[in-house]
Write a protein that holds these residues in place. Sequence first.
Motif, PDB file in Angstrom:
ATOM      1  N   THR A 117     -49.056  49.843 -30.098  1.00 50.05           N
ATOM      2  CA  THR A 117     -49.172  48.189 -29.606  1.00 50.05           C
ATOM      3  C   THR A 117     -48.187  48.007 -30.256  1.00 50.05           C
ATOM      4  OG1 THR A 117     -51.374  48.166 -30.006  1.00 50.05           O
ATOM      5  CG2 THR A 117     -49.958  45.776 -30.072  1.00 50.05           C
ATOM      6  N   ALA A 118     -47.447  47.835 -31.283  1.00 54.74           N
ATOM      7  CA  ALA A 118     -46.234  47.792 -31.830  1.00 54.74           C
ATOM      8  C   ALA A 118     -44.597  48.575 -31.321  1.00 54.74           C
ATOM      9  CB  ALA A 118     -45.888  48.536 -33.118  1.00 54.74           C
ATOM     10  N   VAL A 119     -44.677  49.026 -30.483  1.00 57.66           N
ATOM     11  CA  VAL A 119     -43.950  50.169 -30.108  1.00 57.66           C
ATOM     12  C   VAL A 119     -43.907  49.075 -28.521  1.00 57.66           C
ATOM     13  CG1 VAL A 119     -43.269  52.144 -28.810  1.00 57.66           C
ATOM     14  CG2 VAL A 119     -43.549  52.284 -30.942  1.00 57.66           C
ATOM     15  N   ALA A 120     -45.123  48.849 -27.962  1.00 58.70           N
ATOM     16  CA  ALA A 120     -44.622  48.284 -26.613  1.00 58.70           C
ATOM     17  C   ALA A 120     -44.441  46.786 -26.754  1.00 58.70           C
ATOM     18  CB  ALA A 120     -46.289  48.317 -25.761  1.00 58.70           C
ATOM     19  N   GLY A 121     -44.855  46.022 -27.816  1.00 59.37           N
ATOM     20  CA  GLY A 121     -44.580  44.959 -27.859  1.00 59.37           C
ATOM     21  C   GLY A 121     -43.231  44.873 -28.512  1.00 59.37           C
TER      22      GLY A 121
END
Length: 114
Positions: free
Chosen positions: A94-98
Amino acid sequence: METDAAVAATGNIVPLLVAESILLLVALVALPGYAVWKAKIREDVPLKGLALPQGSVRSMLALTVVGSFVVFLIFGGAALPESSRFGEVVTALTAVAGAIVGFYFGSGGSGRPS
């Protein structure tokens, strides 16, 4: 001999692999091919890196990473065994995609000419 859990885990990973393969085929082959074809029809579109229209490489990377994240959310819970750290993996993805989505859409309003 394989245990029942190993056989079940292998059977559950097939939809994840198929969905990821289709995503990669579309994002890295079909869409760039369409972009090149469209750019050759319209001769006013300059081709940049990898002989693709400007912004295509960034789009391919964003589609691949964010699409892989979505595929993992949909099929990853069933593919991973119960004892795995699915929640921690989802948090990291989620952090990377965000960050990628934020950069991709945020860079459009940065005042740079496109």
